[in-house]
Motif scaffolding. Structure first.
Motif, PDB file in Angstrom:
ATOM      1  N   MET A   1       0.814  -1.219   0.000  1.00 42.73           N
ATOM      2  CA  MET A   1       0.000   0.000   0.000  1.00 42.73           C
ATOM      3  C   MET A   1       0.843   1.262   0.000  1.00 42.73           C
ATOM      4  SD  MET A   1      -2.920  -1.053   2.728  1.00 42.73           S
ATOM      5  CE  MET A   1      -3.658   0.552   2.762  1.00 42.73           C
ATOM      6  N   GLU A   2       1.922   1.269   0.786  1.00 38.89           N
ATOM      7  CA  GLU A   2       2.696   2.493   0.959  1.00 38.89           C
ATOM      8  C   GLU A   2       3.481   2.886  -0.292  1.00 38.89           C
ATOM      9  OE1 GLU A   2       2.971  -0.290   2.675  1.00 38.89           O
ATOM     10  OE2 GLU A   2       5.042  -0.866   3.047  1.00 38.89           O
TER      11      GLU A   2
ATOM     12  N   HIS B   1       5.828   0.814  10.874  1.00 40.11           N
ATOM     13  CA  HIS B   1       5.771   2.239  11.206  1.00 40.11           C
ATOM     14  C   HIS B   1       4.360   2.632  11.659  1.00 40.11           C
ATOM     15  CE1 HIS B   1       7.039   6.478  10.895  1.00 40.11           C
ATOM     16  NE2 HIS B   1       5.827   6.697  10.413  1.00 40.11           N
ATOM     17  N   VAL B   2       3.360   2.112  10.941  1.00 33.30           N
ATOM     18  CA  VAL B   2       1.969   2.430  11.271  1.00 33.30           C
ATOM     19  C   VAL B   2       1.601   1.845  12.639  1.00 33.30           C
ATOM     20  CG1 VAL B   2      -0.436   1.989  10.605  1.00 33.30           C
ATOM     21  CG2 VAL B   2       1.238   2.644   8.877  1.00 33.30           C
TER      22      VAL B   2
ATOM     23  N   LEU C   1      -7.887   4.408   9.915  1.00 34.96           N
ATOM     24  CA  LEU C   1      -6.716   5.260  10.171  1.00 34.96           C
ATOM     25  C   LEU C   1      -5.429   4.537   9.790  1.00 34.96           C
ATOM     26  CD1 LEU C   1      -7.576   7.065  13.531  1.00 34.96           C
ATOM     27  CD2 LEU C   1      -7.685   7.956  11.202  1.00 34.96           C
TER      28      LEU C   1
ATOM     29  N   VAL D   1      -5.205   2.353   7.379  1.00 33.77           N
ATOM     30  CA  VAL D   1      -5.173   2.383   5.908  1.00 33.77           C
ATOM     31  C   VAL D   1      -4.671   3.748   5.439  1.00 33.77           C
ATOM     32  CG1 VAL D   1      -6.584   2.297   3.808  1.00 33.77           C
ATOM     33  CG2 VAL D   1      -6.997   0.664   5.649  1.00 33.77           C
ATOM     34  N   VAL D   2      -5.191   4.811   6.034  1.00 28.20           N
ATOM     35  CA  VAL D   2      -4.729   6.161   5.679  1.00 28.20           C
ATOM     36  C   VAL D   2      -3.224   6.271   5.885  1.00 28.20           C
ATOM     37  CG1 VAL D   2      -4.820   8.603   6.320  1.00 28.20           C
ATOM     38  CG2 VAL D   2      -6.936   7.301   6.136  1.00 28.20           C
ATOM     39  N   ALA D   3      -2.756   5.813   7.034  1.00 25.53           N
ATOM     40  CA  ALA D   3      -1.324   5.906   7.331  1.00 25.53           C
ATOM     41  C   ALA D   3      -0.493   5.109   6.325  1.00 25.53           C
ATOM     42  CB  ALA D   3      -1.054   5.405   8.751  1.00 25.53           C
ATOM     43  N   ARG D   4      -1.000   3.954   5.912  1.00 24.07           N
ATOM     44  CA  ARG D   4      -0.263   3.151   4.913  1.00 24.07           C
ATOM     45  C   ARG D   4      -0.207   3.885   3.581  1.00 24.07           C
ATOM     46  NH1 ARG D   4      -0.121  -2.374   5.139  1.00 24.07           N
ATOM     47  NH2 ARG D   4       1.362  -2.127   3.425  1.00 24.07           N
ATOM     48  N   THR D   5      -1.339   4.510   3.172  1.00 29.28           N
ATOM     49  CA  THR D   5      -1.320   5.220   1.885  1.00 29.28           C
ATOM     50  C   THR D   5      -0.416   6.450   1.949  1.00 29.28           C
ATOM     51  OG1 THR D   5      -3.268   6.565   2.405  1.00 29.28           O
ATOM     52  CG2 THR D   5      -3.665   4.463   1.296  1.00 29.28           C
ATOM     53  N   LEU D   6      -0.159   6.949   3.153  1.00 29.90           N
ATOM     54  CA  LEU D   6       0.738   8.098   3.298  1.00 29.90           C
ATOM     55  C   LEU D   6       2.208   7.682   3.328  1.00 29.90           C
ATOM     56  CD1 LEU D   6      -1.226  10.244   5.913  1.00 29.90           C
ATOM     57  CD2 LEU D   6      -0.900  10.730   3.483  1.00 29.90           C
ATOM     58  N   GLY D   7       2.455   6.385   3.130  1.00 25.25           N
ATOM     59  CA  GLY D   7       3.835   5.920   3.020  1.00 25.25           C
ATOM     60  C   GLY D   7       4.342   5.154   4.221  1.00 25.25           C
ATOM     61  N   GLY D   8       3.483   4.921   5.218  1.00 26.63           N
ATOM     62  CA  GLY D   8       3.923   4.200   6.399  1.00 26.63           C
ATOM     63  C   GLY D   8       3.971   2.696   6.160  1.00 26.63           C
ATOM     64  N   SER D   9       5.089   2.079   6.503  1.00 24.83           N
ATOM     65  CA  SER D   9       5.160   0.620   6.434  1.00 24.83           C
ATOM     66  C   SER D   9       4.267   0.048   7.541  1.00 24.83           C
ATOM     67  CB  SER D   9       6.603   0.165   6.659  1.00 24.83           C
ATOM     68  OG  SER D   9       6.998   0.510   7.979  1.00 24.83           O
ATOM     69  N   PRO D  10       3.914  -1.236   7.462  1.00 25.22           N
ATOM     70  CA  PRO D  10       3.071  -1.814   8.526  1.00 25.22           C
ATOM     71  C   PRO D  10       3.683  -1.608   9.922  1.00 25.22           C
ATOM     72  CG  PRO D  10       3.191  -3.319   6.672  1.00 25.22           C
ATOM     73  CD  PRO D  10       4.134  -2.199   6.366  1.00 25.22           C
TER      74      PRO D  10
ATOM     75  N   PHE E   1      -5.302  11.904  12.222  1.00 27.59           N
ATOM     76  CA  PHE E   1      -4.841  11.142  13.394  1.00 27.59           C
ATOM     77  C   PHE E   1      -5.120  11.971  14.644  1.00 27.59           C
ATOM     78  CE2 PHE E   1      -3.327   8.214  10.503  1.00 27.59           C
ATOM     79  CZ  PHE E   1      -2.444   8.766   9.600  1.00 27.59           C
TER      80      PHE E   1
ATOM     81  N   HIS F   1      -4.588  11.664  17.785  1.00 32.71           N
ATOM     82  CA  HIS F   1      -3.596  11.722  18.861  1.00 32.71           C
ATOM     83  C   HIS F   1      -2.378  12.569  18.476  1.00 32.71           C
ATOM     84  CE1 HIS F   1      -2.214   8.655  16.129  1.00 32.71           C
ATOM     85  NE2 HIS F   1      -1.063   8.540  16.740  1.00 32.71           N
TER      86      HIS F   1
ATOM     87  N   TYR G   1       3.134  13.817   8.488  1.00 29.38           N
ATOM     88  CA  TYR G   1       3.178  12.363   8.707  1.00 29.38           C
ATOM     89  C   TYR G   1       3.783  11.639   7.510  1.00 29.38           C
ATOM     90  CZ  TYR G   1       1.941   7.621  10.021  1.00 29.38           C
ATOM     91  OH  TYR G   1       2.016   6.289  10.352  1.00 29.38           O
TER      92      TYR G   1
ATOM     93  N   THR H   1       3.283   4.165  15.264  1.00 34.49           N
ATOM     94  CA  THR H   1       2.925   5.592  15.275  1.00 34.49           C
ATOM     95  C   THR H   1       1.426   5.840  15.329  1.00 34.49           C
ATOM     96  OG1 THR H   1       2.952   5.689  12.855  1.00 34.49           O
ATOM     97  CG2 THR H   1       5.000   6.261  13.998  1.00 34.49           C
ATOM     98  N   VAL H   2       0.624   4.845  14.964  1.00 40.02           N
ATOM     99  CA  VAL H   2      -0.833   5.037  14.962  1.00 40.02           C
ATOM    100  C   VAL H   2      -1.532   4.044  15.900  1.00 40.02           C
ATOM    101  CG1 VAL H   2      -2.928   5.039  13.538  1.00 40.02           C
ATOM    102  CG2 VAL H   2      -0.814   5.961  12.610  1.00 40.02           C
TER     103      VAL H   2
ATOM    104  N   ALA I   1       7.106   9.458   7.432  1.00 36.13           N
ATOM    105  CA  ALA I   1       6.986   8.017   7.155  1.00 36.13           C
ATOM    106  C   ALA I   1       7.902   7.608   6.012  1.00 36.13           C
ATOM    107  CB  ALA I   1       5.537   7.667   6.822  1.00 36.13           C
ATOM    108  N   ARG I   2       8.054   8.521   5.039  1.00 35.05           N
ATOM    109  CA  ARG I   2       8.920   8.221   3.886  1.00 35.05           C
ATOM    110  C   ARG I   2      10.361   8.646   4.138  1.00 35.05           C
ATOM    111  NH1 ARG I   2       5.125   7.006  -0.161  1.00 35.05           N
ATOM    112  NH2 ARG I   2       3.147   8.069   0.114  1.00 35.05           N
TER     113      ARG I   2
END
Lengths: 134, 207
Positions: free
Chosen positions: A69-70, B117-118, B104, B106-115, A84, A86, A95, B121-122, A99-100
């Protein structure tokens, strides 16, 4: 160009079958259908949050069907905004860059410009959950 | 100290197990849940007897000879407490993870977060209060564990004498004052733990 070819996906007992989409650059489309018809399943299959059983997804010439996905370069804004709660406003805005693992010099100027345009500088340190929903 | 060690070990296993049970569907999921939650409903004395019987067979004897000696030792206390609280820890942590919106992630993953990292951080931050409440309640349960501990570790004074076992020993010796004093300590710890857990679970993690 974004293309979905013969997409099949399964979520629980629901089976999405033989979906085709072709979206040109700059185009805006809407997927309409009654509740339970598979709109969310299609979206989740394209995003990669549910596995597809058959078919192809292509973005700008790249075959992204099996990409995590990422890496798919697809933005997603869900029904409840997907902020998010929090994290602070600044942490939400940055974010993706963090993340990248982008260098601060690469994204902070753009972030500052966006904050200036939207005039939300006074909200940057506030947590999302403390903001009014309007 | 044994309760803290048992709780830390239980949470180490329970966090990934609870996350998997919360997020994924897989063959045998029901069986896994049943096995993990089995110690919640079975008698602690029976659990202790099962552990003791295990250490009396060839694999158990090999483990004790070559790895750690459990029967009638501090390690035995930790093991007995660990086995009794693991299911509770998994159940409570699964509830905490269930309350984190998958949307949330899923959103974090689409923003580039690896599983990974998500998750850090989430998911974990949003499940924070539930995690802390799980730690407090499983720790309190471990502290009060009696049946399995008595079976596996025995009741040797100053070596394997936990608080509940000390209560049992003092009552057996008709030391009513000593018994009541220890009861007050145990009940006080339990009530404090319950109160803290309730406050945490009511509070939103968002502010």
């Amino acid at each position: 160009m974004f293309e979905v070819e013969a997409l099949n996906a399964r979520l629980g007992g629901f089976h999405l079958q033989d979906i085709h989409l072709l979206l040109g650059e700059g185009e805006c489309h809407a997927v309409l259908g009654p509740s339970g018809s598979g709109k969310s399943t299609l979206l989740n299959a394209i995003l990669g949050s549910i596995p597809i059983t058959d078919g192809h997804i292509r973005l700008g010439g790249d075959e992204i069907t099996r990409w995590p996905m990422e890496r798919r370069r697809l933005g997603y804004v869900p029904q409840h905004l997907g902020l998010f709660p929090h994290l602070s406003v600044h942490e939400n805005l940055s974010y993706s860059a963090r993340a990248r693992k982008l260098a601060r010099d690469d994204f902070e100027p753009l972030l500052d410009r966006l904050v200036e345009i939207t005039a939300i500088g006074n909200l940057l340190d506030r947590r999302i959950a403390t903001l009014s929903g309007g | 100290m044994a309760a803290t060690a048992a709780t830390a070990l239980a949470l180490l296993l329970a966090i990934p197990a609870a996350y998997a049970l919360s997020r994924f569907t897989f063959i045998g999921k029901g069986a896994v849940e049943t096995v993990l939650e089995f110690p919640i409903i079975v008698s602690p004395a029976a659990l202790g007897a099962i552990i003791l019987i295990f250490f009396n067979n060839s694999l158990g004897e090999w483990l004790q000879t070559n790895a750690v000696y459990f029967v009638f030792t501090f390690a035995g206390i930790v093991l007995a407490q660990f086995v009794t609280i693991l299911g509770l820890a998994v159940r409570m942590l699964k509830t905490a993870f269930d309350e984190v919106p998958e949307e949330l992630e899923v959103v974090a993953r689409t923003l580039g977060g690896s599983p990974r990292h998500v998750f850090f951080t989430v998911t974990l931050p949003l499940a924070r209060n539930g995690l802390i409440a799980s730690f407090i309640l499983t720790w309190a349960k471990a502290l009060g564990e009696f049946g399995a501990t008595l079976m596996v570790a025995g009741s040797m004074a100053m070596r394997t004498e936990t608080l509940p076992i000390a209560i049992f020993m003092r009552l057996s010796n008709a030391d009513i004052e000593g018994t009541v004093a220890l009861i007050f300590v145990l009940v006080g710890i339990g009530l404090t733990a319950l109160y803290a857990a309730r406050r945490l679970l009511k509070r939103s993690v968002y502010v």
